[in-house]
Each structure stands twice: as C-alpha cells, then as structure tokens.
Design an enzyme around this catalytic site. Structure first.
Site, short mmCIF file in Angstrom:
data_model
loop_
_atom_site.label_atom_id
_atom_site.label_comp_id
_atom_site.label_asym_id
_atom_site.label_seq_id
_atom_site.Cartn_x
_atom_site.Cartn_y
_atom_site.Cartn_z
N ASP A 175 0.82 -1.20 0.00
CA ASP A 175 0.00 0.00 0.00
C ASP A 175 0.86 1.26 0.00
OD1 ASP A 175 -2.67 1.31 0.46
OD2 ASP A 175 -1.65 1.99 2.27
N GLU A 212 0.98 -0.57 -5.17
CA GLU A 212 0.03 0.51 -5.41
C GLU A 212 0.88 1.77 -5.54
OE1 GLU A 212 -3.52 3.14 -3.41
OE2 GLU A 212 -1.85 2.37 -2.25
#
Length: 729
Positions: free
Chosen positions: A408, A461
């Site tokens: 993330d 990401e």
C-alpha cells in the site's frame, strides 16, 4: 511469618528490585553462588512466606525486605517456589532459574539486522525450555533501562518478570514457565530517562485482544497441518506475466454479516466456505484482502496496523486464518494480502516512541510524520527497522502460505516530499527528493520474497511515473511483480462519468493508457478507494437513467476485461451495488436477490472472468505491445473503439469493439485482422445481462480492407456496449 535474614544484597540493589527498576535482574534473582553454596533470591509481592521446594522438601527463603526473599538451597538441584499468604498456598516455577533461549547466532543476526526469520526469535513463543512448558518472550527495546513482561499471569505487575538484556542487540528476553495459549500480555518499559512508558503491545506478537482492548495474546502458531503442497508447487505458473489474473478485492468485515448473531462479520472459517465458494463461482483467480494484520480502529479498514504479525482477532485466531487460505487453495484461488510498510498509527500502546525514543520512526517530523493520515513513518535507514519489515513480509508468505502481497501507498514511500510543501521535507544525501532508504527497503523485500517464497507475486500501489516499479532489481527496478495502473483507472472513470454527448471531447482518456500500457506489468484496479468518501458506487458514477447506467457499467467492464492488463474488482462492484461501500455494514445482497439488472451484471462479470481465463489472446501478452493493435482508436465523433488482442499462437486472436454512446449502430463496418468466421464470444447487451439482446452471433470477414485491416465485416453495435469476437477458423 519469616524474619529478615542475612543476605548477599546491598541496599541499592534491594531498592531497585522492589521498585521494579533493576536493569539486570537475572544477575540477582534466581540461583547464584554465595559463600560456596547456592543462594536463591526471589520476589513475590503476594507472599507472606516463601520457600524453595526441592524433591518435595521445603527450604525456607527468609524475607529480605518487603516482597524480596532469599535463602540457601541444595546445590545444582531444580526447585520450585512455594508461597503462602492470606490463607492460601501456591506453587510455581521460578522464571529466573532458566537460562537464555536465544542463541549466539540469533544475537548476531539481530544485531546485524539480517534475521530473515525474525519472528522465530522475537515475540511470544509457546515452547518447552529446560524440560518445562511455558512461553518465551523477546522484544527489541535498545534504549530502555528496564523491560518487564506483564499480563494476566502476573497481575500486570512489572516487578515480577523483568527481562534479561541480550548484549548489544537491544533485545530483552525471558522464559515464563506455565504461561501459554490465550494469555494476555504487554511490555512495561522504563525509558532512557527513568520514565515509565505506557504499556506496549508486542511488535512481533502473533495475537491480540479484540479491539478496543489492546493487549497482545499468546498464540501458538506452530503445528498447523497444511495440505496444499500441490497448490504451492504449481502456483508460480498462475503468477506469470502471461497468466490470467483476475482479483476479487475484499474487506472481510463487510462482505457479509451474520444478522442472527447481532450483525457480526463472518469468521475466517465461515469465509472459507461462503466467500471462497462465491469467488470461485464468479471465475476470479485470486482473493485480495484489505489488511488483516491487527489494527485498533475499524474505520482505518486495516490501513493503520499495529500488530503487523497478528492476523486480526475480529475474524478468529491464526490457525483459522490458515483454514481460509487452505480452503482458497483447494478451490484453485490464490490469496493476496494488503501490506502496509508505509506508516503506522501513533496509538500509545503501539510502536510510537516504543522504548522512550523515536525507535521505529524518524525523530524529525519532516521525515517521520505523515500529514495526510496523521501517522508515523518508519525509519527505513535503521537496519533493525528494515529487518522488522522485510521479515514481516516473509512471515505472511511463509507461515500463512499467502500467495502475494499488495504493498500500500508505495508513492508515499518513494518521495520525501510526498504531499509536502517546500521546507516541510528533508532532501536525501544527494539533495534529491527520492527516499533512497525506502527504495532500498522495497528492493530488499522483493528480493527476499521472491527468493525465499518461490511462486509468489508482489504488487505495488504506485500512482506516479517512477520508473521500473515492476522491473527486476538487478535491472535497476524495484522488483515488484506487478503495479496498479492508477492512471488508466483515473482516466477511464473520468471518461465514463461524462454524459455520452460530451465523451467525444474526451476520447483520449480511453486511449491514452495505451501509450504506457506495456512499460510495467500492470493490473487494472477498480478498488475500494473508488467507492468511498463521496465518490459514489460504480453504478452511481455512470450517467443517464437507470437502464443507461447499467448499460454504461456493463460496457465499461467489457472494455476493462478486453484491455491489456490484469484485473482487480472490489467487492460489490461485480453486481452494481447502488450505494457507496460502508465498512460497517454488509454488501447489498438484497439487490442481487430482487434486482434482475444486478443479477445480469453479476453474470456478466462471471462470464468475463471465464472468457478471460480460457482465451489466451485476452491475457497471454498483457505486458507485450505485440499483443495489442488498434483497429479504431480515433472515432471520437461516435465514441467507438476497436482493437485486436493476440496470444502467441497464430489463431489466438480476439477483436474488442466498444460503443460508448446510447445510439444503436446497425451495419457498422469494423476492420478485422484475419479471414474467417468471427464468433461473438461476449456481448454486454445480451439479455442474460439484462441488456437489449441486440446480438451478432457471428460475422464473416470479407476481403475488404478497412480501418487499416485487410478484412472487415458489418455488425450491429448496440448502444452502450462492448463486443468481444474470437476467430473461429
């Protein structure tokens, strides 16, 4: 009651022990040689009398002062302590008679910051030590003056189990006999200036209490009987660039609820039955879970974790999470976890100023504080911190057999000036904005993950144009297997949000992604971030009346599955949930039950997945420009797009045609790359998907050049539709 006896302790030592301030308790407590015999010193705040029991015989330990007792025992013999007080009697093993558990190799690797199996050294391990069952506790707190393990087994009293410092490693350890599974504990730490810190949860704890309680919980993570060897041995083929990868992204707490029991979320074991069955039936290849490592605040969805080594107790203990992974593997599904090394929350029981200093984080807020999320940033330049993070990635891959990690907020890690104004960030050693230490961490993690867990995949990401995110480390890249294509997602959703009348002015938003589509190994993500915080649901983003909204979304999904790149879809989007995602409720399953348009969309996603998986032309060359060719990319006036997808075989051909206006176009000629019959493998306007059922069935390619192709055919383009044709020789 015993009386004060002669003893080998000086007044300062006694004072420090009684106050719980001694930094080397094992040098005093337990058995030691004194005047040619063995002397035992013990601290028991609840005892009026204390004795050492050897072979059933009591040897009194007279009171030294307060709760401190001491006396001689037979040399070289194991003993137990027997206490009496307030009308009761108890007997227990003395934790201070046991030697260290960590070995010299552990010390060396911990000090060097290269312990790839850090979780086997630190944390709370149920084990038998020197013939006695119990739990070994170990924690890194290099600047602490004293560390004690406290819990429901010692009345949360830091005087009872102060820990042993292990040389220069900064690690403290203790073996506590007869403590085991499900005992709650924390660490009581005296900081470098003598200050008593808030009780801290275990950074490497394998379990936690149910929030809002914050203690760690002893969990025995050993002994699970895995039976997924066949999957583990073959999974590498499922993660190649030429494999079909279609991911169902899930927030486990809100996928489905058990309303008969107060609306609680499904457990891991219930998800192993219901969620796995559903995802398999829908044709997805992987489940991806929003973070499941323990987190205190439900509203963070797991993206502010504190227990990086603990599967969230919200859904069950560690072995039950393994049950979910194993069930997925048995069903032919891979399991990905969202992993958060970018930041951590500042909760008092967490990592923040863990030993009274900025230990895991940077001291300077210009480097160590995330303004966007009010969280702290790991100090990636500290070897013990990078060891903690890299080992954590390996832990999930090894101990839980997960098949990959989606990292993330990578962009926030890569740049020191991320979301900061001038003067609010510190340049790197070369004066630049790149976070060199974070880059090194990501490379080290990927090298270790792929090297030690063959067949896995890692996903970034990453929302910028940072070069080589999915390129190998040896070629100068970050080493990820795949990268989310955030640019494609933003552009195409912006286009779809516009009324069809105006789409011709934004035609490039649907084609621009092909300029860079093969620069990385991309995943096309329609994730949870697109259906929260006022962004509306996927179907809510679409313009027009209800039927047009449904048509638009069906056409968009057809466009997505026909476009180069692996696929990711957040739960609820597959059936067109009308409202935004709410993490505090379940998905709107009633819409599927009562709404034919929702069932039609759900069936479309299932059929897209199945077609995608069985058709090499749609996946085998996702990262290869030779696998894609525009047929029609410039018809802005009619909002029509057409392209060819190719596999590696000469007959592995597909043609995708999209009409993003609400106008039916009959007899519309489309160029085709090869002769023969082209079968309509999927039409998003089919009645089965709650469309108008304006189908072509098949078209025969004429030897008439068109749109730069040697062949062509007339076909019907239904309004707001995507058609996928396969060559049938």
């Amino acid at each position: 009651m015993t009386t004060t006896a002669p003893h080998p302790l000086d007044a300062a030592t006694i004072s420090r022990l009684l106050a719980g301030r001694h930094d080397d308790p094992f040098s005093v407590l337990g058995p030691h040689s004194h005047e040619g015999s063995t002397w035992v010193t013990a601290l028991d705040p609840g005892a009026e009398d204390l004795a050492a029991v050897v072979d059933g015989t009591e040897h009194p330990l007279p009171r030294i002062e307060g709760a401190l007792f001491g006396g001689r025992v037979p040399d070289g013999r194991p003993y137990r302590l027997r206490g009496r007080g307030f009308g009761t009697q108890w007997e227990y093993e003395d934790a201070f008679r046991f030697g260290p558990v960590l070995g010299s190799l552990d010390e060396y690797l911990l000090g060097e910051g290269t312990h790839s199996r850090l979780w086997e050294a630190l944390g709370a391990h149920v084990r038998t030590h020197e013939g006695v069952p119990g739990t070994h506790f170990a924690v890194w707190a290099p600047n602490a003056r004293r560390v004690s393990v406290v819990g429901d087994f010692n009345a949360w009293d830091g005087r009872r189990h102060p820990m042993r410092r292990r040389g220069a490693t900064g690690v403290w350890e203790i073996f506590v006999p007869h403590v085991g599974e499900r005992h709650c504990y924390k660490y009581e730490i005296v900081g470098p200036h003598g200050e008593m810190l808030p009780l801290k949860a275990d950074p490497v704890g394998f379990g936690s209490q149910h929030p809002p309680e914050t203690a760690s919980v002893v969990r025995d993570i050993h002994g699970y009987g895995w039976s997924d060897a066949e999957w583990m041995g073959a999974r590498a083929a499922r993660h190649r660039r030429d494999a079909p990868i279609s991911i169902y992204e899930v927030h486990l707490g809100s996928w489905k609820r058990v309303w008969a029991e107060g609306g609680r979320p499904l457990s891991y074991r219930e998800a192993a039955r219901e969620l796995v069955t559903y995802a398999k039936d829908m044709g997805f290849t992987h489940l991806e879970f929003l973070p499941l490592s323990e987190y205190p605040f439900d509203g963070s969805w797991g993206y502010q974790p504190i227990g990086l080594y603990a599967p969230s107790i919200r859904f069950g203990p560690p072995h039950e999470f393994r049950d979910l992974v194993q069930a997925a593997h048995e069903a032919g599904l891979g399991v990905l976890l969202d992993w958060v090394p970018a930041h951590f929350p500042s909760d008092a029981h967490g990592l923040a100023r863990f030993d009274g200093t900025a230990l895991y984080e940077h001291a300077d807020p210009r480097e160590g504080f995330h303004q966007d999320w009010n969280t702290l940033i790991y100090n990636y330049g500290r070897r013990e911190v990078t060891n903690f993070l890299v080992a954590n990635a390996l832990y999930w891959l090894d101990e839980y057999h997960v098949d990959g990690l989606r990292v993330d907020a990578v962009a926030s890690m890569l740049y020191r000036d991320y979301s900061r104004k001038a003067g609010e960030w510190v340049p790197n050693i070369h004066g630049g904005r790149e976070n060199l230490e974070a880059i090194d961490l990501l490379r080290r993690m990927n090298v270790a993950a792929y090297g030690q867990s063959p067949g896995i995949m890692t996903v970034a990401e990453e929302s910028t144009a940072f070069p080589g995110v999915s390129a190998p480390v040896h070629a100068g890249g970050l080493g990820f297997g795949f990268k989310w294509n955030m640019g494609w997602m933003n552009d195409t959703l912006s286009y779809m949000h516009k009324e069809p009348l105006y789409r011709k002015y934004h035609h490039h938003q649907m084609t621009f992604g092909l300029h860079y589509a093969f620069s990385e190994n991309f995943i096309l993500p329609i994730s949870h971030d697109e259906v929260v915080h006022g962004k509306g649901s996927m179907i809510g983003k679409m313009p027009g009346n209800w039927e047009e909204k449904c048509g638009n979304l069906r056409a968009y999904y057809g466009f997505m599955w026909g476009h180069p790149g692996k696929k990711l879809l957040f739960m609820g989007c597959e059936f067109g949930q009308r409202g935004e995602w709410n993490h505090q409720a379940e998905l709107d399953w009633a819409a599927v039950q009562h709404g034919p348009e929702h069932r039609g969309l759900q069936r479309l996603v299932r059929d897209l997945n199945l077609l995608y998986r069985e058709t090499p032309a749609l996946h085998a060359r996702d990262g290869d420009p030779e696998g894609f060719q525009w047929i029609e990319g410039g018809d802005a006036e009619h909002s029509i797009f057409a392209w060819t997808r190719r596999g590696f075989g000469p007959d592995e051909l597909c043609v995708v045609v999209c009409n993003f206006t609400p106008v039916e176009r009959r007899g519309h000629r489309i160029g085709l790359p090869a002769p023969g019959r082209w079968v309509e493998a999927l039409n998003t306007d089919a009645a089965a998907y709650h469309g108008g059922n304006r189908l072509n069935r098949s078209v025969l390619a004429e030897e008439r050049g068109w749109m730069g192709q040697p062949f062509s055919a007339e076909m019907t383009l239904p309004p707001l539709s995507t058609l996928i044709f396969k060559l049938d020789r």
